[in-house]
Design an enzyme around this catalytic site. Structure first.
Site, short mmCIF file in Angstrom:
data_model
loop_
_atom_site.label_atom_id
_atom_site.label_comp_id
_atom_site.label_asym_id
_atom_site.label_seq_id
_atom_site.Cartn_x
_atom_site.Cartn_y
_atom_site.Cartn_z
N SER A 175 0.82 -1.21 0.00
CA SER A 175 0.00 0.00 0.00
C SER A 175 0.86 1.27 0.00
O SER A 175 0.51 2.25 -0.66
CB SER A 175 -0.95 -0.01 1.20
OG SER A 175 -0.23 -0.15 2.40
N ASP A 228 10.67 1.16 -1.50
CA ASP A 228 9.71 0.13 -1.09
C ASP A 228 9.30 0.33 0.37
O ASP A 228 10.00 1.01 1.13
CB ASP A 228 10.37 -1.26 -1.26
CG ASP A 228 9.36 -2.41 -1.26
OD1 ASP A 228 8.16 -2.15 -1.10
OD2 ASP A 228 9.80 -3.56 -1.45
N GLY A 229 8.21 -0.28 0.74
CA GLY A 229 7.74 -0.25 2.12
C GLY A 229 8.38 -1.36 2.95
O GLY A 229 9.30 -2.05 2.48
N ASP A 279 7.37 -4.15 6.60
CA ASP A 279 6.45 -4.53 7.68
C ASP A 279 7.04 -4.15 9.03
O ASP A 279 6.30 -3.82 9.96
CB ASP A 279 6.18 -6.04 7.60
CG ASP A 279 5.51 -6.39 6.29
OD1 ASP A 279 4.43 -5.85 6.02
OD2 ASP A 279 6.11 -7.15 5.49
N LYS A 315 10.09 -7.93 5.55
CA LYS A 315 9.25 -7.62 4.40
C LYS A 315 8.57 -8.91 3.93
O LYS A 315 8.98 -9.99 4.32
CB LYS A 315 10.09 -7.03 3.26
CG LYS A 315 10.62 -5.64 3.61
CD LYS A 315 11.37 -4.97 2.45
CE LYS A 315 10.69 -5.07 1.13
NZ LYS A 315 9.30 -4.58 1.12
N GLY A 316 7.55 -8.74 3.11
CA GLY A 316 6.89 -9.91 2.55
C GLY A 316 5.46 -10.07 2.97
O GLY A 316 4.81 -11.04 2.59
N GLY A 374 3.16 -8.60 1.78
CA GLY A 374 2.43 -8.62 0.51
C GLY A 374 2.90 -9.74 -0.42
O GLY A 374 2.55 -9.75 -1.61
N GLU A 386 11.27 -8.47 -4.56
CA GLU A 386 11.73 -7.23 -3.91
C GLU A 386 13.23 -7.32 -3.61
O GLU A 386 13.99 -6.38 -3.86
CB GLU A 386 10.94 -6.99 -2.62
CG GLU A 386 9.49 -6.63 -2.88
CD GLU A 386 8.63 -6.57 -1.63
OE1 GLU A 386 7.59 -5.92 -1.70
OE2 GLU A 386 8.98 -7.17 -0.61
N LYS A 440 5.93 1.23 11.96
CA LYS A 440 6.76 0.11 11.51
C LYS A 440 8.16 0.10 12.15
O LYS A 440 8.89 -0.87 12.02
CB LYS A 440 6.92 0.15 9.98
CG LYS A 440 5.62 0.24 9.19
CD LYS A 440 4.89 -1.08 9.17
CE LYS A 440 3.62 -1.07 8.35
NZ LYS A 440 3.81 -1.04 6.93
#
Ligand code: 5RP
Length: 222
Positions: free
Chosen positions: A30, A81-82, A84, A94-95, A97, A103, A121
């Site tokens: 998102s 990139d974002g 978690d 990350k991951g 999503g 990524e 985060k």
């Protein structure tokens, strides 16, 4: 401010890191979606983008941004990139999503990793968010046993009652209960388990810059 407003603020702040005339690596999720929408406003300034997932490629295409195959791109200055979770050293989980493998691959080709996230985060110790591990489908049970031996509680990620399949045709194990005090070592250890495609720990190559959305404005960690 809502969480979406904080994500939008960091997405806007990340535009400053986009290099004119170059190809940019773009993450998934998102927050990355907010970034793609911002990128569209300056699309004439860039050559194009490399996408870290099919979803990101579709959104870039929808905005009329050229999407390059990574095999045709030798290097790129920036990947955005974002995450978690992120710690003060720039190590990330990350991951969430399910795009962790692509990524990590796209990030590995970029000279700088800019992580954009809302302030929630930022954590002291990684591991409250279940650690995603992408696995070869035939190996999900034996990899789960190996992860349990490391002290985690792995769970196969499901969608509509069936194992969720990634863009690479693989499965995801979400591992709860890990308190990750040495993310670099754990990343190497999990990557070494036969059957693992990628672990969602991004510590060996963490973020160079973190932009975190807070009520007091965008905070930068580097
Ligand atoms: C996708 C990711 C995302 O960056 C992560 O899940 C954060 O997502 P969001 O920006 O929606 O909070 O790693 O695989």
């Amino acid at each position: 401010m809502t969480q979406d407003e904080l994500k939008q603020a960091v997405a806007r702040a990340a535009i400053e890191y986009v290099i004119d005339g170059e190809i940019i690596g773009v993450g998934t999720g998102s927050t990355a979606n907010f970034f793609i929408d911002e990128l569209a406003t300056i699309k004439s300034r860039i050559r194009g983008a490399v996408a870290s997932s099919e979803a990101t490629a579709s959104r870039l295409h929808a905005h009329g941004i050229s999407v390059y195959d990574l095999n045709d791109v030798a290097s790129m200055p920036v990947y955005i990139d974002g995450a978690d979770e992120i710690n003060a050293q720039g190590a990330m989980i990350k991951g969430g999503g399910a795009a962790l493998t692509r990524e990590k691959i796209v990030a590995s080709v970029a000279r700088k990793f800019i992580c954009i996230a809302d302030g929630s985060k930022l954590v002291e110790t990684l591991g409250k968010f279940p650690l995603p591990v992408e696995v070869i489908p035939m190996a999900h049970a034996c990899v789960a046993r190996a992860l349990a031996a490391l002290g985690g509680q792995p769970e196969l990620r499901l969608k509509d009652g069936k194992p969720m399949t990634t863009d690479n045709g693989c499965f995801i194990l979400d591992v709860k209960g890990l308190r990750i005090t040495d993310p670099v070592a754990l990343e190497a250890q999990i990557n070494n388990i036969v059957g693992v495609v990628t672990v969602g720990l991004f510590a060996q190559r963490g973020a160079d810059v973190g932009l975190l959305g807070t009520e007091e404005g965008v905070k930068k960690i580097e």
